[in-house]
Design an enzyme around this catalytic site. Structure first.
Site, PDB file in Angstrom:
ATOM      1  N   CYS A 139      28.837  64.057  17.582  1.00 40.02           N
ATOM      2  CA  CYS A 139      30.013  64.364  18.415  1.00 40.02           C
ATOM      3  C   CYS A 139      29.608  65.062  19.725  1.00 40.02           C
ATOM      4  CB  CYS A 139      31.019  65.170  17.593  1.00 40.02           C
ATOM      5  SG  CYS A 139      32.667  65.075  18.272  1.00 40.02           S
ATOM      6  N   GLU A 149      28.184  65.684   8.291  1.00 40.80           N
ATOM      7  CA  GLU A 149      27.946  66.999   7.673  1.00 40.80           C
ATOM      8  C   GLU A 149      29.199  67.594   7.059  1.00 40.80           C
ATOM      9  OE1 GLU A 149      28.281  66.393  10.820  1.00 40.80           O
ATOM     10  OE2 GLU A 149      29.342  68.042  11.799  1.00 40.80           O
ATOM     11  N   HIS A 206      31.298  63.220  12.051  1.00 42.00           N
ATOM     12  CA  HIS A 206      30.637  64.360  11.410  1.00 42.00           C
ATOM     13  C   HIS A 206      30.265  64.111   9.960  1.00 42.00           C
ATOM     14  CE1 HIS A 206      31.727  67.196  14.679  1.00 42.00           C
ATOM     15  NE2 HIS A 206      32.748  66.373  14.828  1.00 42.00           N
TER      16      HIS A 206
END
Ligand SMILES: NC(=O)CC[C@H](N)C(=O)O
Length: 189
Positions: free
Chosen positions: A78, A172, A170
């Site tokens: 991002c 994560e 994302h």
């Protein structure tokens, strides 16, 4: 193998956790010296203008470029993707300018337009990747050496160029370790 996570602002703790779940040694990067010990670097999501300004103030912009020229792998999510881009459409904000891509910030909309999507990414196997987009950019143009790995609404959201990997979303923030494992493998190639 030690992998750095740029820890100036944004979701760096989540990337550390994912790398550790993948069995890698993760370390937080705040100074140019911190970069000497790592084989790869993740630049997390957050606010790209803030991260970019802090990279300049802390002498990290030039050091990351130097380590990249020496072969260090970099993965940007991002805001990290924005900072890797040569061109940030409509902005002259600081950037690394390492990937031959043109990125549009907040391209999918503001916070309230944040969304999730199941992406087909053959590079990462049969099962779709659950992608979390938060005030997300997309890649509007790619250079000849850039490999497009996935699109959403016909916009590029995963790209690779040699040692550099960029996602507009994302991983994560999910339990899916495939993209982090793919990045770790990039360092072993
Ligand atoms: N989730 C994110 O990293 C958002 C990026 C942010 N909208 C920017 O343009 O810098």
């Amino acid at each position: 193998m030690k992998i750095g996570v740029l820890a100036l602002q944004g979701a760096f703790r989540e990337h550390r956790r994912m790398l550790e779940l993948c069995g890698a040694v993760a370390t937080e990067i705040r100074t140019p010296q911190d970069l000497d010990a790592v084989a790869g670097l993740i630049i997390p999501g957050g606010e790209s203008t803030t991260i970019g300004k802090l990279m300049v103030e802390w002498g990290l912009l030039d050091k990351i470029r130097l380590r990249a020229s020496q072969g260090m792998a970099i993965y940007g999510t991002c805001a990290g993707m924005i900072l890797l881009a040569k061109e940030i459409i409509g902005s002259d904000q600081p950037r690394l300018g390492l990937m031959d891509i043109a990125v549009r910030r907040n391209a999918f909309g503001r916070q309230r337009e944040s969304f999730e999507a199941d992406l087909a990414v053959p590079e990462f196997g049969e099962d779709p990747v659950r992608a979390v987009f938060i005030r997300a950019p997309y890649i509007e143009k790619t250079g000849p050496d850039v490999q497009v790995l996935a699109k959403v609404k016909d916009k590029v959201v995963i790209a690779r160029q040699g040692n550099f990997l960029a996602t507009a979303f994302h991983p994560e923030l999910t339990e899916d370790e495939r993209i982090h494992k793919y990045f770790i493998n990039m360092m072993q190639e």
